[in-house]
Design an enzyme around this catalytic site. Sequence first.
Site, PDB file in Angstrom:
ATOM      1  N   CYS A 139     -20.997 -48.369  33.933  1.00  0.00           N
ATOM      2  CA  CYS A 139     -22.088 -48.516  34.923  1.00  0.00           C
ATOM      3  C   CYS A 139     -22.275 -49.909  35.400  1.00  0.00           C
ATOM      4  O   CYS A 139     -23.013 -50.311  36.081  1.00  0.00           O
ATOM      5  CB  CYS A 139     -23.553 -48.204  34.439  1.00  0.00           C
ATOM      6  SG  CYS A 139     -23.599 -46.328  33.983  1.00  0.00           S
ATOM      7  N   LYS A 206     -34.370 -44.423  30.004  1.00  0.00           N
ATOM      8  CA  LYS A 206     -33.202 -43.720  30.184  1.00  0.00           C
ATOM      9  C   LYS A 206     -32.464 -43.649  28.808  1.00  0.00           C
ATOM     10  O   LYS A 206     -31.765 -44.455  28.526  1.00  0.00           O
ATOM     11  CB  LYS A 206     -32.444 -44.073  31.326  1.00  0.00           C
ATOM     12  CG  LYS A 206     -30.990 -43.096  31.416  1.00  0.00           C
ATOM     13  CD  LYS A 206     -30.380 -43.742  32.917  1.00  0.00           C
ATOM     14  CE  LYS A 206     -29.175 -43.124  33.008  1.00  0.00           C
ATOM     15  NZ  LYS A 206     -28.487 -43.334  34.171  1.00  0.00           N
ATOM     16  N   ARG A 216     -21.728 -35.684  34.992  1.00  0.00           N
ATOM     17  CA  ARG A 216     -20.759 -36.613  35.000  1.00  0.00           C
ATOM     18  C   ARG A 216     -19.471 -35.707  35.880  1.00  0.00           C
ATOM     19  O   ARG A 216     -18.456 -36.489  36.434  1.00  0.00           O
ATOM     20  CB  ARG A 216     -20.292 -37.212  33.779  1.00  0.00           C
ATOM     21  CG  ARG A 216     -21.610 -37.884  33.416  1.00  0.00           C
ATOM     22  CD  ARG A 216     -21.398 -38.808  32.062  1.00  0.00           C
ATOM     23  NE  ARG A 216     -22.319 -39.441  31.602  1.00  0.00           N
ATOM     24  CZ  ARG A 216     -22.672 -40.069  30.502  1.00  0.00           C
ATOM     25  NH1 ARG A 216     -21.876 -39.534  29.458  1.00  0.00           N
ATOM     26  NH2 ARG A 216     -23.788 -40.656  30.269  1.00  0.00           N
ATOM     27  N   GLU A 244     -39.344 -50.876  27.477  1.00  0.00           N
ATOM     28  CA  GLU A 244     -38.216 -50.864  28.481  1.00  0.00           C
ATOM     29  C   GLU A 244     -39.099 -50.776  30.095  1.00  0.00           C
ATOM     30  O   GLU A 244     -38.927 -51.313  30.841  1.00  0.00           O
ATOM     31  CB  GLU A 244     -37.364 -49.882  28.522  1.00  0.00           C
ATOM     32  CG  GLU A 244     -36.031 -49.821  27.616  1.00  0.00           C
ATOM     33  CD  GLU A 244     -34.918 -50.640  28.470  1.00  0.00           C
ATOM     34  OE1 GLU A 244     -35.372 -51.131  29.719  1.00  0.00           O
ATOM     35  OE2 GLU A 244     -33.944 -50.908  28.004  1.00  0.00           O
ATOM     36  N   LYS A 259     -36.247 -40.248  31.663  1.00  0.00           N
ATOM     37  CA  LYS A 259     -34.869 -39.406  31.882  1.00  0.00           C
ATOM     38  C   LYS A 259     -34.243 -39.294  30.378  1.00  0.00           C
ATOM     39  O   LYS A 259     -33.989 -40.448  29.799  1.00  0.00           O
ATOM     40  CB  LYS A 259     -34.315 -40.006  32.717  1.00  0.00           C
ATOM     41  CG  LYS A 259     -32.678 -39.237  33.252  1.00  0.00           C
ATOM     42  CD  LYS A 259     -31.926 -40.220  34.339  1.00  0.00           C
ATOM     43  CE  LYS A 259     -30.696 -39.246  34.087  1.00  0.00           C
ATOM     44  NZ  LYS A 259     -29.434 -40.415  34.359  1.00  0.00           N
ATOM     45  N   SER A 285     -28.859 -32.659  34.300  1.00  0.00           N
ATOM     46  CA  SER A 285     -27.951 -31.788  34.557  1.00  0.00           C
ATOM     47  C   SER A 285     -27.736 -30.686  33.328  1.00  0.00           C
ATOM     48  O   SER A 285     -27.656 -29.715  33.593  1.00  0.00           O
ATOM     49  CB  SER A 285     -26.674 -32.235  34.885  1.00  0.00           C
ATOM     50  OG  SER A 285     -26.104 -33.131  33.825  1.00  0.00           O
TER      51      SER A 285
HETATM   52  C1  PBG Z   1     -25.685 -42.844  36.988  1.00  0.00           C
HETATM   53  C2  PBG Z   1     -26.648 -41.773  36.454  1.00  0.00           C
HETATM   54  C3  PBG Z   1     -26.325 -40.577  35.795  1.00  0.00           C
HETATM   55  C4  PBG Z   1     -27.369 -39.535  35.841  1.00  0.00           C
HETATM   56  C5  PBG Z   1     -28.266 -40.029  36.862  1.00  0.00           C
HETATM   57  N1  PBG Z   1     -27.836 -41.391  37.212  1.00  0.00           N
HETATM   58  C6  PBG Z   1     -25.431 -40.441  34.787  1.00  0.00           C
HETATM   59  C7  PBG Z   1     -25.232 -41.184  33.433  1.00  0.00           C
HETATM   60  O1  PBG Z   1     -26.191 -42.186  33.159  1.00  0.00           O
HETATM   61  O2  PBG Z   1     -24.322 -41.108  32.711  1.00  0.00           O
HETATM   62  C8  PBG Z   1     -27.654 -38.221  35.210  1.00  0.00           C
HETATM   63  C9  PBG Z   1     -28.101 -37.015  35.955  1.00  0.00           C
HETATM   64  C10 PBG Z   1     -27.894 -35.865  35.250  1.00  0.00           C
HETATM   65  O3  PBG Z   1     -27.263 -35.561  34.359  1.00  0.00           O
HETATM   66  O4  PBG Z   1     -28.311 -34.964  35.894  1.00  0.00           O
HETATM   67  N2  PBG Z   1     -26.020 -43.806  35.918  1.00  0.00           N
END
Ligand code: PBG
Length: 337
Positions: A139, A206, A216, A244, A259, A285
């Site tokens: 990232c 997160k 991914r 955070e 999240k 997801s």
């Molecule tokens: C980007 C991002 C991710 C997700 C949302 N923004 C992937 C990650 O952090 O690896 C995951 C969303 C999902 O699993 O539906 N950084």
Amino acid sequence: MFDDPTLLLSPASTMRPRRTRRTAALRQFVRETHLSPSQFIHPLFIIEGSGIEKPIETMPGHSQRTVDRLAAEVAELRGLGVRSVLLFGIPAHKDARGTGAAAADGPVPRAIAELKRLAPELLVIADVCLCEYTSHGHCGIIHDESGVVDNDETLPLLGEAAVAYAAAGADIVAPSAMMDGQVRAIREALDAHGHADTPILSYAAKHASAFYGPFRGAAESAPSFGDRRAYQMDAANTREALREVELDVAEGADLLMVKPAGSALDIIRQVRDRFPHPLVAYQVSGEYAMLKAAAQRGWLDEPRAALEALVAIRRAGADQVITYYAKEAARWLSTQG
Ligand code: PBG
């Protein structure tokens, strides 16, 4: 609430909670938490090129699509009452610095412009991260084989990406890279480029979650080595999640996100109780894939299970839910009693 124990002991007060569950009308009448399509945020994966709509294997019902394939999707969302989308871009070319993230003619800015042309009232949120744009899938910037993501060098790149999306017309930018100071850096970049009115939805808490697995593949953003645990949070921590959030609020976050959602309901609740900001939760997801896979095998009643998962996220305190079920759930809500 239970400050009069004699009430519970009194024979005259035989409470029968079943009384209010007897009919559908009574159940509806006493329902505390409601779901509406206007609370769902629909994710979209944008690729470069034209005329392509490529189903995502691990996320049935979702596709990567080119900008010219947005019209039907937008019409469907409008018909269902889903009013907001979250955009992810997958560039044709990636590089070590993820420069594509800030390209004015990249998939996300082009999709924003097209969405605004098709449906000016649709709320467009742009995810701000480098992982879809970097060749290594992390990232942020990496200098050497140590694999360490350089926090402070990544910040200006996130700022540039946010400015590109705001300039294209995004209603909200949503940084998800989990770099320290990213909200402040993005706020400063937006303000310096004439976008003081663009709000920031911070992916504030997160977790480094296994539940991002199917995404991914969809976003072609899996790290080519290592994992994200040195920047995303340990899923075991609640107090750290609240810190955070606090930091992002101090840096200027306008809206907050937790999240994943289903495995962090306690955190959603605690953020709701402590911060007045609008709160979004991301049913990610893997949460979607679990329900889908079980439903496909006939092991779950999908509409009931999916709506139950969504109402739990709302009950925990989320105002809005990012969900791959947005369209289906909207449909189920319009048909159920
Ligand atoms: C980007 C991002 C991710 C997700 C949302 N923004 C992937 C990650 O952090 O690896 C995951 C969303 C999902 O699993 O539906 N950084």
